[in-house]
Design a protein around this motif. Structure first.
Motif, PDB file in Angstrom:
ATOM      1  N   SER A 324      42.225  40.650  36.169  1.00 59.78           N
ATOM      2  CA  SER A 324      42.346  39.234  35.091  1.00 59.78           C
ATOM      3  C   SER A 324      40.912  38.370  35.765  1.00 59.78           C
ATOM      4  N   PHE A 325      40.525  38.804  36.944  1.00 62.03           N
ATOM      5  CA  PHE A 325      39.485  38.169  37.510  1.00 62.03           C
ATOM      6  C   PHE A 325      38.110  38.799  37.778  1.00 62.03           C
ATOM      7  N   LEU A 354      37.353  55.147  36.538  1.00 64.17           N
ATOM      8  CA  LEU A 354      36.787  53.628  36.463  1.00 64.17           C
ATOM      9  C   LEU A 354      37.857  52.830  36.991  1.00 64.17           C
ATOM     10  N   LEU A 355      37.567  52.523  38.624  1.00 69.71           N
ATOM     11  CA  LEU A 355      38.503  51.682  39.113  1.00 69.71           C
ATOM     12  C   LEU A 355      37.976  50.530  39.439  1.00 69.71           C
ATOM     13  N   GLN A 356      36.843  50.286  39.262  1.00 71.16           N
ATOM     14  CA  GLN A 356      35.888  48.947  39.622  1.00 71.16           C
ATOM     15  C   GLN A 356      36.605  47.631  38.960  1.00 71.16           C
ATOM     16  N   ASN A 357      37.204  47.746  37.933  1.00 70.62           N
ATOM     17  CA  ASN A 357      37.793  46.652  37.251  1.00 70.62           C
ATOM     18  C   ASN A 357      39.224  46.749  37.162  1.00 70.62           C
TER      19      ASN A 357
END
Length: 463
Positions: A324-325, A354-357
């Motif tokens: 959420s940030f 895709l783990l960057q978010n």
């Protein structure tokens, strides 16, 4: 005219000495740790190192000898009734050794040592329990609660090192327990009890007593808020064995871990459970760590980790959720935070996740701390399992080190790990392909060799 006493400033964290006060210690970088103490003048000695700490236990002049002419034998050990403590100590208490045990307040250090004292006293060993924090009546009340009373267990409440030496000479015990070293002081040293000078001088005296008289001595050390033993690091260097008593006060399980041992291997671990009548040893910790494992939950894997010479199966849990940030959070309990970040980068680059978010929260169930490379594969599979929301099989156990190119590298003591997993009913082991060969797998367990993380995910998550 009375000569003025010389003073010096000593850092209470690392023992760095300076002729003048400094706000920041040049040795350890801590602020406001320099304390003024009087210099202790010692009588002149014959020779550069005569009767010094380098020759502890010697009162006569010894000469250097070729190492091939020195006769050795196995150290005599005193075995306690606690197999877990014997394991942590490397097989028992070595006569003439100095053992330091540290832990948080209220974790159970005094309880453990009082129970061990009672066990040895019942084996006709003389034990002297010296408490600098409790009166003899308080110690007796605690001993009554634990059922740890014996005529061979002597209790003494004192903090003056001179009187302690006198009591040890009068009793002539086989084991001495000092609770704690931060309360004991030498009258000749002008600084307060617990200071660097006091801890150094008192520990040197105890080391001399232990080596000269072949008496095993346990000393209790307080810990700082960071978890390390309070006082200078010199204290840990001087003793023969350093034990850390770990665990949460609000949980029942306690772990005794050897971080230094001159008479055995390090990282040995003994596990206890705190009950009303004291500490009871846990003989099969793997069952304890896995007994509350959820059925069919994603993000959960089991890894066979080596704690010293013992294989222990523990559950690694991961929770991956959208952030959420702007910057995703990375939190880990029982695992190195940097290791988690590294493995997530490997999964993103080599596997395409895709783990960057995504926020990542990882935990080792049971409060165990894992630091060996063999847990990498289990962490990676836990993260992928939670991210894809696909549970792993309950009967799978994983072992393997993960490299930056996504390869799965071999690990040590593979046969012991597999045997422990088979004993607990696991049906399949996913491990490095380079570890296959040269040993025989137990009956009833399937061995799957993998060479990359992507291949391990294919077997563990079904694609």
């Amino acid at each position: 005219m009375v000569a003025k006493k010389k003073t010096k400033f000593i850092c209470q964290s690392c023992g760095y000495e300076s002729a003048k006060w400094m706000g920041k210690c040049p040795g350890c970088g801590e602020w406001n740790k320099m304390v003024e103490e009087f210099e202790v003048t010692k009588p002149a000695r014959r020779g550069a190192f005569a009767h010094s700490e380098l020759a502890i236990g010697t009162t006569d002049r010894r000469k250097a000898a070729p190492i091939t002419t020195i006769e050795t034998s196995q150290e005599p050990r005193i075995s306690t009734d606690s197999l877990e403590l014997n394991r942590a100590l490397g097989g028992g208490i070595v006569q003439g050794s100095l053992v330091l045990i540290g832990g948080d307040p209220g974790i159970g250090k005094s309880t453990l040592l009082l129970q061990v004292s009672s066990q040895l006293a019942r084996k006709q060993k003389k034990v002297l329990y010296i408490s600098g924090e409790e009166s003899v009546k308080q110690t007796k009340l605690r001993a009554n609660r634990l059922g740890a009373t014996s005529d061979n267990l002597y209790v003494y409440s004192e903090t003056d090192m001179d009187y302690i030496e006198q009591a040890i000479g009068e009793v002539s015990p086989d084991l001495v327990i000092i609770d704690s070293i931060q309360t004991v002081y030498q009258a000749a040293v002008t600084s307060a009890p617990g200071s660097v000078s006091q801890v150094r001088e008192c520990t040197s005296s105890l080391m001399r007593i232990a080596k000269t008289n072949e008496i095993a001595i346990f000393i209790v050390g307080h810990v700082t808020k960071e978890g390390s033993i309070a006082g200078p690091r010199l204290l840990e260097h001087m003793v023969d064995t350093v034990l850390y008593f770990e665990g949460e006060r609000h949980h029942t399980y306690r772990i005794v871990r050897a971080v230094k041992n001159r008479f055995g291997s390090t990282n040995e671990m003994g596990i206890f459970e705190m009950k009303e009548n004291g500490l009871e040893e846990v003989k099969n910790p793997s069952e304890i760590f896995l007994e509350e494992r959820s059925q069919g939950a994603s993000g959960s894997t089991v890894v066979a980790s080596m704690e010293g010479t013992r294989p222990v199966l523990v559950e690694v849990q991961a929770l991956i959720s959208p952030t959420s940030f702007g910057n995703p959070r990375r939190m880990a309990t029982g695992i190195d935070h940097n290791r988690v970040s590294l493995l997530m980068a490997v999964l993103e680059k080599r596997v395409g996740l895709l783990l960057q978010n995504q926020d990542a929260y990882l935990k080792v169930a049971g409060g165990v701390k894992l630091d060996e490379p063999a847990i990498d594969l289990a962490i990676a599979v836990s993260i992928a399992s939670s991210f894809r929301d696909k549970p792993t099989k309950q009967s799978d156990c994983l072992i393997g080190e993960v490299g930056l190119t996504g390869e799965v590298r071999r690990v040590s003591r593979i046969e012991q790990r597999v045997q422990e997993a088979a004993k607990l009913g696991f049906e399949r082991m996913i491990l490095p392909s380079n570890n296959i060969g040269g040993w025989t797998a137990p009956a009833g367990i399937e061995i799957v060799g993998v060479s990359t993380v992507a291949e391990a995910l294919h077997y563990a998550l079904g694609g």
